[in-house]
Design a protein around this motif. Sequence first.
Motif, short mmCIF file in Angstrom:
data_model
loop_
_atom_site.label_atom_id
_atom_site.label_comp_id
_atom_site.label_asym_id
_atom_site.label_seq_id
_atom_site.Cartn_x
_atom_site.Cartn_y
_atom_site.Cartn_z
N GLY A 242 0.80 -1.21 0.00
CA GLY A 242 0.00 0.00 0.00
C GLY A 242 0.84 1.27 0.00
N ALA A 289 -5.57 -2.73 4.08
CA ALA A 289 -5.42 -1.90 2.89
C ALA A 289 -6.75 -1.49 2.33
CB ALA A 289 -4.60 -2.65 1.83
N SER A 326 -4.87 1.87 0.79
CA SER A 326 -5.00 1.22 -0.51
C SER A 326 -5.06 2.30 -1.59
CB SER A 326 -6.26 0.37 -0.56
OG SER A 326 -7.41 1.22 -0.54
#
Length: 340
Positions: A242, A289, A326
């Motif tokens: 991420g 994420a 994310s």
Amino acid sequence: MTRAGKTGWWQLKNCNITGGKPSAVFRLLPAVFVFCSLFLSCVTAPKSPDPLVRETEYLPLEPGAAAYIIVDVERARPLLDGLHFREINRDQSKRVLDMTGTAVAAVYEEGPRRFQAAAWGKYPAFRAGLSFMFSGEWKKTKSPGGSSYWRSERAGLSLALNPSQAYVSDGDPFAAPPGTALPAAFAGYRRGAVLACWLPSPAVPLDRFLAATGLPLKIPAEEMFLGIFPASAAAPVGGEGGYEILIRIETPSASQARAIAVLIGMARAYLFAPGAVPGGPEGGPPGGAEGGSSGGPEGADIAALLFAAAPVQDGAFLNIRTAVLSETEVTLLLSVFSLY
């Protein structure tokens, strides 16, 4: 000139003229003029150094922007593919990104343009020039600095290309030399970032962002840096590692920075209290994420991502590190922050 010289010139001038038909040279003259015109239209765009290849003190962008952005396009591609640009559709955006290695952009809230950008890569300058020349929509225009560009009033876009660089804007795509000076500390701050942003006067966008989170906070920010970094150097960009967003905010004084840090600490105590943010683990920010809330208020979820860790005061500066995000969460934060 000698007789031999005159004879040589006469023979050259009259070569291949038989039966009253023009020679191949004369038949090609129109094409030669078109080629020269296109070549000149491409190379009048000025060249400037790629800020990711060579340290530079200036960006080829006009002063006065609300935000200046530097993007490592290849490394930031997973994020850029998720953004929506009003001026170009997704297919056009993908083709442009495929050709681009580095891009810088400025976003203006007032003045003759809304945005201005310069990019470095490999561009089909000759083919684009040919297309523009035979288009009734695009007109060749000269910038006050002398460089030329193509302008479409219908599209509201201006574009200039050479084989290694492109300029685009909704107004004049060129900045008056030397451009916009970068803060001395910005070069070190953005090192390693896939996207870095400098806001010279961030109070308005920062207030807008904090209002969207639902937090009753006001930060008297005088300058702000924002950088998006891979969360782990060992993880592939956009993969399980991420991203993290690092933010540095300059306040008027150390005492004000200290007071704001205390207020943010109080807000964090509310945000991360058990059950305060549905969808997040008890006592902590939305996890993983993917993160985010399945049913809680969106503003609280955004605030939880932003203030995952307590801000660190450094004199008059506040340093904020987000949770690991994310691609979707990074895009959400940027959209709320109104950076594009």
